[in-house]
Design a protein around this motif. Sequence first.
Motif, PDB file in Angstrom:
ATOM      1  N   GLN A   1      76.582-103.973  21.581  1.00 59.26           N
ATOM      2  CA  GLN A   1      77.223-103.740  22.873  1.00 59.26           C
ATOM      3  C   GLN A   1      76.189-103.753  23.993  1.00 59.26           C
ATOM      4  O   GLN A   1      75.135-103.124  23.880  1.00 59.26           O
ATOM      5  CB  GLN A   1      77.936-102.388  22.876  1.00 59.26           C
ATOM      6  CG  GLN A   1      78.707-102.086  24.147  1.00 59.26           C
ATOM      7  CD  GLN A   1      79.977-102.906  24.268  1.00 59.26           C
ATOM      8  OE1 GLN A   1      80.770-102.965  23.344  1.00 59.26           O
ATOM      9  NE2 GLN A   1      80.161-103.557  25.407  1.00 59.26           N
ATOM     10  N   VAL A   2      76.494-104.480  25.056  1.00 62.85           N
ATOM     11  CA  VAL A   2      75.697-104.444  26.276  1.00 62.85           C
ATOM     12  C   VAL A   2      76.575-103.865  27.375  1.00 62.85           C
ATOM     13  O   VAL A   2      77.613-104.435  27.708  1.00 62.85           O
ATOM     14  CB  VAL A   2      75.206-105.852  26.682  1.00 62.85           C
ATOM     15  CG1 VAL A   2      74.425-105.770  27.995  1.00 62.85           C
ATOM     16  CG2 VAL A   2      74.348-106.469  25.589  1.00 62.85           C
ATOM     17  N   ASN A   3      76.179-102.719  27.912  1.00 61.35           N
ATOM     18  CA  ASN A   3      76.903-102.111  29.029  1.00 61.35           C
ATOM     19  C   ASN A   3      76.179-102.428  30.326  1.00 61.35           C
ATOM     20  O   ASN A   3      74.997-102.113  30.485  1.00 61.35           O
ATOM     21  CB  ASN A   3      77.023-100.600  28.851  1.00 61.35           C
ATOM     22  CG  ASN A   3      77.977-100.208  27.739  1.00 61.35           C
ATOM     23  OD1 ASN A   3      77.688 -99.336  26.939  1.00 61.35           O
ATOM     24  ND2 ASN A   3      79.129-100.858  27.665  1.00 61.35           N
ATOM     25  N   THR A   4      76.894-103.056  31.237  1.00 58.73           N
ATOM     26  CA  THR A   4      76.280-103.533  32.478  1.00 58.73           C
ATOM     27  C   THR A   4      76.378-102.526  33.621  1.00 58.73           C
ATOM     28  O   THR A   4      75.929-102.819  34.731  1.00 58.73           O
ATOM     29  CB  THR A   4      76.938-104.851  32.920  1.00 58.73           C
ATOM     30  OG1 THR A   4      78.333-104.629  33.151  1.00 58.73           O
ATOM     31  CG2 THR A   4      76.753-105.930  31.864  1.00 58.73           C
TER      32      THR A   4
ATOM     33  N   LEU B   1      77.376-110.601  32.379  1.00 60.59           N
ATOM     34  CA  LEU B   1      76.131-110.671  31.632  1.00 60.59           C
ATOM     35  C   LEU B   1      75.220-111.707  32.283  1.00 60.59           C
ATOM     36  O   LEU B   1      75.690-112.621  32.949  1.00 60.59           O
ATOM     37  CB  LEU B   1      76.407-111.077  30.185  1.00 60.59           C
ATOM     38  CG  LEU B   1      77.240-110.113  29.345  1.00 60.59           C
ATOM     39  CD1 LEU B   1      77.552-110.734  27.984  1.00 60.59           C
ATOM     40  CD2 LEU B   1      76.540-108.778  29.174  1.00 60.59           C
ATOM     41  N   ASP B   2      73.913-111.558  32.073  1.00 61.65           N
ATOM     42  CA  ASP B   2      72.997-112.615  32.486  1.00 61.65           C
ATOM     43  C   ASP B   2      72.112-112.995  31.305  1.00 61.65           C
ATOM     44  O   ASP B   2      72.129-112.348  30.249  1.00 61.65           O
ATOM     45  CB  ASP B   2      72.190-112.231  33.728  1.00 61.65           C
ATOM     46  CG  ASP B   2      71.214-111.087  33.510  1.00 61.65           C
ATOM     47  OD1 ASP B   2      70.690-110.940  32.387  1.00 61.65           O
ATOM     48  OD2 ASP B   2      70.949-110.343  34.470  1.00 61.65           O
TER      49      ASP B   2
ATOM     50  N   GLU C   1      78.715-108.044  22.801  1.00 57.73           N
ATOM     51  CA  GLU C   1      79.861-107.588  23.584  1.00 57.73           C
ATOM     52  C   GLU C   1      79.402-107.102  24.952  1.00 57.73           C
ATOM     53  O   GLU C   1      78.527-106.230  25.042  1.00 57.73           O
ATOM     54  CB  GLU C   1      80.582-106.440  22.861  1.00 57.73           C
ATOM     55  CG  GLU C   1      81.500-106.879  21.739  1.00 57.73           C
ATOM     56  CD  GLU C   1      82.759-107.544  22.252  1.00 57.73           C
ATOM     57  OE1 GLU C   1      83.128-107.305  23.417  1.00 57.73           O
ATOM     58  OE2 GLU C   1      83.376-108.298  21.485  1.00 57.73           O
ATOM     59  N   GLY C   2      79.984-107.637  26.010  1.00 61.97           N
ATOM     60  CA  GLY C   2      79.656-107.208  27.360  1.00 61.97           C
ATOM     61  C   GLY C   2      80.796-106.436  28.001  1.00 61.97           C
ATOM     62  O   GLY C   2      81.920-106.932  28.074  1.00 61.97           O
ATOM     63  N   ASP C   3      80.511-105.220  28.431  1.00 63.96           N
ATOM     64  CA  ASP C   3      81.466-104.398  29.175  1.00 63.96           C
ATOM     65  C   ASP C   3      80.681-103.530  30.141  1.00 63.96           C
ATOM     66  O   ASP C   3      79.505-103.234  29.913  1.00 63.96           O
ATOM     67  CB  ASP C   3      82.287-103.494  28.247  1.00 63.96           C
ATOM     68  CG  ASP C   3      83.409-104.229  27.540  1.00 63.96           C
ATOM     69  OD1 ASP C   3      84.287-104.771  28.242  1.00 63.96           O
ATOM     70  OD2 ASP C   3      83.404-104.268  26.297  1.00 63.96           O
ATOM     71  N   GLN C   4      81.350-103.076  31.184  1.00 59.16           N
ATOM     72  CA  GLN C   4      80.666-102.175  32.103  1.00 59.16           C
ATOM     73  C   GLN C   4      80.379-100.832  31.443  1.00 59.16           C
ATOM     74  O   GLN C   4      79.313-100.248  31.643  1.00 59.16           O
ATOM     75  CB  GLN C   4      81.498-101.995  33.376  1.00 59.16           C
ATOM     76  CG  GLN C   4      81.532-103.251  34.248  1.00 59.16           C
ATOM     77  CD  GLN C   4      82.207-103.016  35.579  1.00 59.16           C
ATOM     78  OE1 GLN C   4      83.254-102.367  35.663  1.00 59.16           O
ATOM     79  NE2 GLN C   4      81.625-103.536  36.642  1.00 59.16           N
TER      80      GLN C   4
ATOM     81  N   GLU D   1      70.268-101.466  36.269  1.00 54.00           N
ATOM     82  CA  GLU D   1      70.059-100.866  34.954  1.00 54.00           C
ATOM     83  C   GLU D   1      71.158-101.307  34.007  1.00 54.00           C
ATOM     84  O   GLU D   1      72.332-101.232  34.325  1.00 54.00           O
ATOM     85  CB  GLU D   1      70.031 -99.342  35.053  1.00 54.00           C
ATOM     86  CG  GLU D   1      69.763 -98.671  33.716  1.00 54.00           C
ATOM     87  CD  GLU D   1      69.527 -97.178  33.866  1.00 54.00           C
ATOM     88  OE1 GLU D   1      70.121 -96.424  33.090  1.00 54.00           O
ATOM     89  OE2 GLU D   1      68.758 -96.797  34.755  1.00 54.00           O
ATOM     90  N   VAL D   2      70.745-101.763  32.837  1.00 55.04           N
ATOM     91  CA  VAL D   2      71.662-102.224  31.807  1.00 55.04           C
ATOM     92  C   VAL D   2      71.297-101.527  30.518  1.00 55.04           C
ATOM     93  O   VAL D   2      70.119-101.349  30.214  1.00 55.04           O
ATOM     94  CB  VAL D   2      71.552-103.757  31.636  1.00 55.04           C
ATOM     95  CG1 VAL D   2      72.359-104.221  30.431  1.00 55.04           C
ATOM     96  CG2 VAL D   2      72.017-104.472  32.894  1.00 55.04           C
ATOM     97  N   THR D   3      72.293-101.105  29.738  1.00 52.01           N
ATOM     98  CA  THR D   3      72.044-100.452  28.462  1.00 52.01           C
ATOM     99  C   THR D   3      72.458-101.375  27.336  1.00 52.01           C
ATOM    100  O   THR D   3      73.598-101.837  27.295  1.00 52.01           O
ATOM    101  CB  THR D   3      72.827 -99.130  28.355  1.00 52.01           C
ATOM    102  OG1 THR D   3      72.427 -98.274  29.425  1.00 52.01           O
ATOM    103  CG2 THR D   3      72.536 -98.442  27.031  1.00 52.01           C
ATOM    104  N   ILE D   4      71.516-101.645  26.431  1.00 53.14           N
ATOM    105  CA  ILE D   4      71.783-102.455  25.250  1.00 53.14           C
ATOM    106  C   ILE D   4      71.797-101.531  24.050  1.00 53.14           C
ATOM    107  O   ILE D   4      70.821-100.841  23.763  1.00 53.14           O
ATOM    108  CB  ILE D   4      70.727-103.559  25.072  1.00 53.14           C
ATOM    109  CG1 ILE D   4      70.749-104.503  26.285  1.00 53.14           C
ATOM    110  CG2 ILE D   4      70.962-104.334  23.783  1.00 53.14           C
ATOM    111  CD1 ILE D   4      69.674-105.554  26.253  1.00 53.14           C
TER     112      ILE D   4
END
Length: 264
Positions: free
Chosen positions: A129-132, A138-139, A108-111, A11-14
Amino acid sequence: MCKVCGCNQAEVTIEGPHDHHHHNHQHQDIEQHSSDILTSAASTPRMIEIEQNILSKNNYYAKLNREQWLANKIFSINLISSPGSGKTTLLIDIIKRIKEQHCIYVIEGDQQTSLDATRIRETGVQALQVNTGKGCHLDAHMVGHAAVHLGMQKNAFLFIENVGNLICPAGFDLGEAHKVVILSVTEGEDKPLKYPEIFHAADLMVINKIDLLPYVNFDLQQCSAYAKQINPEIKIIPLSATSGENMEQLKDWLIAGKAELQSG
């Protein structure tokens, strides 16, 4: 867990008007297969096959991203480093230097948290922001979704600040024009030897925080030599995002790359 890098990206939140939860069901299926084969005596061939499937899927989305960005003359840069190298500070400095003449977008990629995206937006440019979650990189699929949310204009810069990690991001093409690896003088000059894959994949190595050289034990020439040993073609720019020293060199490299894309 993903057996390519050991992370869980189910699950990833954008970030957006309605936060987008990216449920990667195929990835979950792969995780289940991975768990099954760990108990199998013949696990190694199956694990290799699963890794290849994950990377093949990522490469498919990376190809779509690259085609879309090239068609729209979007110059994309994938910024990769360990945590604490000064990526965001460096990016903010570059944005301030070029934003009056160029359209800029940032992913921006962060956990967790949207702190970096907030800092970027304070410069006046659009950032997402993309929270991984537990994911360590990131992919191409999640970056493609984020790019759609940004609604980018043609002839723009797209900076992708990857999750702080020198290992996993090296193996995942996002569709970018260039990978830029950043290390700081507080990390040690042997980083290129310890993490060769990313230095081999990168077109540019930025050595940040050179204003601290008088206070740390870091051999700038040796670090550069190690990087060239791994990748003879890599360009190297020592700079300080804090003092501004040599930041114009990075700006010039970026502007030249974008101009080459637009003339192609």
